[in-house]
Design an enzyme around this catalytic site. Structure first.
Site, short mmCIF file in Angstrom:
data_model
loop_
_atom_site.label_atom_id
_atom_site.label_comp_id
_atom_site.label_asym_id
_atom_site.label_seq_id
_atom_site.Cartn_x
_atom_site.Cartn_y
_atom_site.Cartn_z
CG ASP A 107 -2.18 -0.87 0.95
OD1 ASP A 107 -2.60 -0.99 -0.22
OD2 ASP A 107 -2.73 -1.42 1.92
CG ASP A 175 -6.76 -4.52 -2.17
OD1 ASP A 175 -7.17 -5.59 -2.66
OD2 ASP A 175 -7.11 -4.13 -1.04
N1 GLY Z 1 -6.14 -2.06 1.15
C1 GLY Z 1 -7.05 -1.44 0.33
C2 GLY Z 1 -8.48 -1.63 0.67
O1 GLY Z 1 -8.85 -2.06 1.76
O2 GLY Z 1 -9.28 -1.32 -0.16
#
Ligand code: GLY
Length: 396
Positions: A107, A175
């Site tokens: 992330d 993601d």
């Molecule tokens: N880690 C990204 C989400 O929870 O969308």
């Protein structure tokens, strides 16, 4: 408020009668940011619950870049130095995270693209660029050659079925598609193809194992971490291992589109369209266009996820403008309809007591985290509204 600059790559989108309403809501949102910056000077907000309030972020939050992203959008729209100073005030918090690389994960793109990459693009600050390049190195360093994917999360102790061990070592997740833009950006800035090669390899693998032929997505997929042999799909935030987690589906639309925009390779545009078409079919005939948290959950009373709606709307606006074909107006039409519904039914942008912009976000339903304001839901809501006004960051 006057919109001073047009960072649009195109000429905005087809909005017709909704234009003025979106313009008004964009102004409300920017006014809201002006009122909340004092509370979040230095420390970005984290998801919140009651009354649309945010918490102040701490620990390893993956959402800490989005408030800065909203501030940069507001700065681009208004040229008001307050927003630039406020965004910069948060960057020390993000840069400190680079001191503990072992605690960062895939992330980092969400942390650094809307914040320090945006700062570099808007102001040319080379210090911001250097930190963002460090973050890109963290992401590239997570590439697993055996399996050709970027590892999502760090080690977690697994206890169950009479077994104890480490999990996540062989796990990729949908993601990550949205974080790949950090690698494409680094490839361009450093003139180093390796970053882009890693991003493309990951996107290819995601297309192979996380996307189904009907355009729906699995949330995660596991490989044997030693051999790279595929094991199978699994979920973390979805309803079950083969379900279609709505926000993951949203990341697929937008993430494959980004990969197409960076590579020009049609196969990635086709994957973005397939993911979008799945959503359009799933929403067809529904009373509300804000997705339930998982497309595989039929229960009418299930929690919705307004953040998935905002990401889908923002992604579809871009999809409708990227190599448009006959019929692609449908992407813009749905995007505007979703945005209208977010404005009329979920917005708290004009509520003085709320910090956030939209409510009814579901950060993690299996953990009971529903009905919240989420900085990323708010960011993509503001981003989509901004696109309708010709205001955008070119960070993805
Ligand atoms: N880690 C990204 C989400 O929870 O969308």
């Amino acid at each position: 408020m006057t919109l001073l600059r047009d960072h649009a790559q195109g000429n905005g989108t087809r909005i017709d009668g909704e234009t003025s309403d979106f313009a008004g809501r964009f102004v409300d949102a920017v006014d809201k940011l002006r009122r909340t910056v004092g509370r979040f000077w230095f420390v970005p907000p984290e998801s919140g619950i009651a009354g649309g309030r945010y918490w102040r972020a701490g620990g390893d939050s993956w959402v800490a870049g989005f408030y800065s992203g909203m501030l940069w959008l507001a700065y681009v729209a208004t040229n008001d130095e307050l927003f630039k100073r406020a965004a910069r005030s948060q960057h020390a918090y993000l840069v400190r995270r680079l001191d503990r690389r072992d605690r960062l994960d895939h992330d980092v793109g969400f942390l650094f693209l809307p914040s320090l990459v945006a700062e570099w693009m808007i102001t040319g600050n080379v210090v911001a660029r250097a930190h963002a390049l460090d973050a890109a190195d963290v992401l590239a360093g997570r590439y697993v050659e055996n399996g050709r994917f970027i590892r999502a999360w760090n080690d977690d102790l697994y206890i169950g079925d009479g077994r104890v061990g480490w999990c996540n070592r062989g796990r990729m997740i949908i993601d990550t598609m949205m974080n790949l833009s950090l690698l494409f950006w680094a490839a361009e800035i450093r003139g180093c193809r390796t970053y882009a090669d890693i991003a493309i390899a990951h996107a290819e693998t995601a297309g192979d194992v996380l996307m189904r032929s009907d355009g729906s997505t699995f949330h995660t997929f596991e490989f044997d971490p030693e051999s790279g042999a595929p094991k199978g799909p699994a979920t973390y935030q979805g309803a079950h291992d083969r379900s279609i987690w709505s926000r993951g589906q949203a990341w697929a639309i937008y993430g494959f589109l980004n990969t197409y925009r960076h590579t020009g390779e049609e196969r990635f545009l086709a994957l973005s369209r397939a993911a979008a078409d799945y959503v359009l079919d799933a929403l067809a005939g529904q009373e509300s266009l804000i997705p339930v948290w998982d497309f595989d959950v039929a229960d009418d009373s299930a929690p919705i996820d307004s953040s998935a709606g905002a990401i889908i709307a923002s992604g579809l606006i871009d999809l409708s403008e990227t190599s448009p074909r006959n019929g692609d107006g449908r992407y813009a039409d749905i995007a505007h309809a979703i945005l209208s519904e977010l404005v009329s039914c979920h917005s708290v942008a004009d509520a003085p007591a709320a910090d956030g912009l939209i409510v009814h976000g579901a950060s993690n339903v299996p953990r009971g985290e529903t009905n919240r304001v989420l900085p990323y839901g708010d960011f993509f809501f503001l981003e989509a509204l901004g696109k309708t006004q010709g205001v955008r960051l070119s960070i993805w």
